[in-house]
Motif scaffolding. Structure first.
Motif, short mmCIF file in Angstrom:
data_model
loop_
_atom_site.label_atom_id
_atom_site.label_comp_id
_atom_site.label_asym_id
_atom_site.label_seq_id
_atom_site.Cartn_x
_atom_site.Cartn_y
_atom_site.Cartn_z
N SER A 1 0.82 -1.20 0.00
CA SER A 1 0.00 0.00 0.00
C SER A 1 0.86 1.26 0.00
N VAL A 2 1.90 1.28 0.81
CA VAL A 2 2.80 2.43 0.86
C VAL A 2 3.57 2.55 -0.46
N PHE A 3 3.96 1.42 -1.04
CA PHE A 3 4.66 1.43 -2.33
C PHE A 3 3.81 2.10 -3.40
N VAL A 4 2.54 1.73 -3.48
CA VAL A 4 1.64 2.33 -4.47
C VAL A 4 1.51 3.82 -4.23
N ALA A 5 1.31 4.21 -2.98
CA ALA A 5 1.16 5.63 -2.65
C ALA A 5 2.41 6.43 -3.05
N LEU A 6 3.59 5.89 -2.74
CA LEU A 6 4.83 6.58 -3.07
C LEU A 6 5.04 6.69 -4.58
N CYS A 7 4.71 5.60 -5.29
CA CYS A 7 4.85 5.63 -6.76
C CYS A 7 3.97 6.70 -7.38
N VAL A 8 2.73 6.82 -6.89
CA VAL A 8 1.81 7.83 -7.42
C VAL A 8 2.34 9.23 -7.10
#
Length: 197
Positions: A52-59
């Motif tokens: 979840s944090v990975f997706v947020a950071l990528c965005v």
């Protein structure tokens, strides 16, 4: 955009709610809480939170790069062309991350939330000719759905209502766009419980 308007204090509160209810901030917390509520083993909890944090950071990085390169006016991606690019990037990211988690043998709820989140983004993208679906509203309700049932879910649902109000006060969306986002998030939350059981 919206017919709603507010006083200076309303706008300040609306901005705070909009930031607090931003999907990149809200979803990692909701995922962690949902994992804890389901008594997930520490390794699963770590994987779900990390994804979840990975997706947020990528965005966040993608949006910042687009603005810095002069391709977007703002990280909100409010212009239709920008929003279309963000939606496609986000959908591919969510589905790709879900696929990697499925391939690695993670439990169904871990990747299912990402799949449904991707579905929420795709639904908004497909409706873009007619309205700009509020993904803030959609993901806020979806976060409440992930945490259902319990007091945290009711708190997140109250926050979702506040986020919907904020999007109107800030004139980011019309009432129809907020309502469609709210309903879409509810469908995603219901789908999560239906398929994760």
């Amino acid at each position: 955009m919206s017919s709603g308007s507010g006083s200076g204090s309303d706008v300040r509160v609306a901005r705070a709610l909009s930031i607090l209810g931003h999907p990149a901030l809200l979803m990692p917390g909701a995922v962690v809480w949902a994992s804890i509520a389901r008594n997930a083993p520490p390794s699963v909890l770590f994987t779900a939170a990390s994804a979840s944090v990975f997706v947020a950071l990528c965005v966040g990085v993608y949006s910042a790069v687009q603005v810095r390169a002069g391709r977007w006016a703002h990280v909100d991606a409010s212009v239709p062309r920008e929003r279309g690019q963000l939606n496609l990037f986000l959908a591919l990211l969510l589905f790709g991350t879900a696929g990697a988690l499925w391939w690695s043998g993670q439990p169904r709820p871990v990747f299912l939330g990402l799949v449904l989140g991707g579905g929420l983004v795709v639904a908004g993208h497909l409706l873009r000719r007619w309205l700009k679906v509020s993904l803030h509203a959609g993901f806020a309700v979806f976060a409440a759905g992930l945490s259902w049932p319990g007091p945290v879910a009711f708190g997140l649902l109250a926050l979702a209502v506040g986020v919907c109000w904020s999007r109107l006060v800030l004139r980011r969306h019309t009432l129809a766009e907020v309502v469609v986002g709210f309903v879409a998030g509810g469908v995603a939350g219901f789908g999560f419980h239906l398929c994760a059981a």
